[in-house]
Design an enzyme around this catalytic site. Structure first.
Site, short mmCIF file in Angstrom:
data_model
loop_
_atom_site.label_atom_id
_atom_site.label_comp_id
_atom_site.label_asym_id
_atom_site.label_seq_id
_atom_site.Cartn_x
_atom_site.Cartn_y
_atom_site.Cartn_z
N HIS A 174 36.37 23.36 -14.44
CA HIS A 174 35.35 24.34 -14.81
C HIS A 174 35.70 24.96 -16.17
O HIS A 174 34.81 25.20 -17.00
CB HIS A 174 35.27 25.47 -13.78
N GLN A 217 22.08 24.11 -0.34
CA GLN A 217 22.57 22.76 -0.60
C GLN A 217 23.65 22.32 0.39
O GLN A 217 24.25 21.26 0.22
CB GLN A 217 23.07 22.63 -2.04
O1 PAF Z 1 28.20 21.61 -8.92
C1 PAF Z 1 28.08 22.74 -8.41
O2 PAF Z 1 29.02 23.54 -8.40
C2 PAF Z 1 26.76 23.12 -7.75
O3 PAF Z 1 26.17 22.04 -7.13
C3 PAF Z 1 25.79 23.81 -8.72
C4 PAF Z 1 25.36 22.89 -9.84
C5 PAF Z 1 26.43 25.06 -9.30
C6 PAF Z 1 24.52 24.23 -7.97
O4 PAF Z 1 24.80 25.10 -6.92
#
Ligand code: PAF
Length: 286
Positions: free
Chosen positions: A37, A61
């Site tokens: 990140h 999700q």
């Molecule tokens: O990759 C992620 O961390 C997640 O899928 C995202 C893109 C932040 C969407 O919740």
């Protein structure tokens, strides 16, 4: 770095940066940040004057039997990493802020084609949840560019497609996967691994490299390569989810003539599901 929780505060801070003539870059995350990140935020800081990150563990999700409740929440450590990487504004909405009318009747964004198969097959509804939250976040932040990791290769394809199809004026940038020294792709879910599983985990990437080497040397019997790699995964204690060779631009199953390829894998070790991929172009050494 300023941290805000409401869409109203987010919009005000971004509007101020815009009024100062700044370009806005956005890095959406679910927190529990690692060096992967940090690399996205550093890239954002190189490409734009004002970097916005978000931390939101998006319930939409996650499937009913997935790790939503135990997904690690580490806000203080995340804030330190974001400051160090050059982030200016952090958005940390709660579920009510993101879905004030509930999730049940929430308008959904679905991206056919690239969402199907691979993670889309083993995690039904996952990419609809990702596409929906990313669309909402894009509308809230309205960045000039947004940066995502290539580790989530299919997710990146879904996001590129939705931005194209919905005419969003946002440049999408994919950044290479950051790996541990032994090749394991960095992931928030690596924290679930015990010592033995952590030691076994790099077999995934090693097998992708072996497959790519064989394909570069002329092998086109992809099923044979998959079977060999899967034996290596079994021996290391993995349960297979998928392992496939695909054309890297459209994610269709690869033919013997395709030149731009990606090998994608998902497999379970214990209860932890790891994913990885290796993209390469047979016309170049990259
Ligand atoms: O990759 C992620 O961390 C997640 O899928 C995202 C893109 C932040 C969407 O919740």
């Amino acid at each position: 770095m300023n941290t805000v929780k409401s869409v109203r505060e987010l919009r005000a801070a971004v509007a101020q940066a815009r009024a100062e003539g700044k370009q806005i870059a956005f890095v959406p995350t679910m927190g529990n940040l690692h060096a992967g990140h940090a690399a996205l935020v550093e890239k954002a800081a190189q490409r734009a004057d004002f970097v916005v990150a978000s931390i939101f563990v998006n319930p939409l999700q996650f499937g009913p039997s997935e790790d939503l409740d135990k997904y690690p929440r580490t806000l203080l450590a995340d804030q330190e990493k974001l400051v160090e990487a050059g982030c200016h504004l952090l958005f940390t909405p709660d579920v009510e802020e993101m879905y004030p009318h509930g999730m049940e009747g929430q308008t959904r964004v679905s991206v056919p084609g690239v969402s199907e198969g691979l993670c889309g097959a083993s995690r039904p509804g996952h990419f609809e949840g990702v596409a929906t939250v990313v669309s909402k976040l894009f509308n809230m932040v309205q960045p000039d560019l947004a940066i995502f990791g290539q580790k989530d290769f299919q997710q990146l394809a879904v996001i590129r497609t939705l931005v194209r199809d919905l005419n969003m004026p946002i440049q999408i940038i994919g950044e290479p996967t950051v790996r541990a020294e032994d090749g394991l792709a960095l992931s928030s879910r690596n924290g679930y691994l015990n010592a033995e599983q952590r030691e076994a985990a790099p077999v995934l990437y090693r097998s992708l490299q072996d497959m790519a080497t064989a394909i570069r040397a002329g092998e086109r019997n992809y099923s044979k390569l998959v079977a060999t790699a899967q034996q290596q995964h079994d021996a290391a204690g993995f349960r297979p989810d998928y392992l496939e060779v695909r054309e890297s631009n459209n994610l269709r199953p690869a033919t013997a003539d395709d030149q731009q390829l990606v090998i994608l894998v998902a497999a379970y070790i214990g209860n932890t599901r790891l994913i990885d991929n290796l993209a390469f172009d047979l016309n170049t050494s990259a």
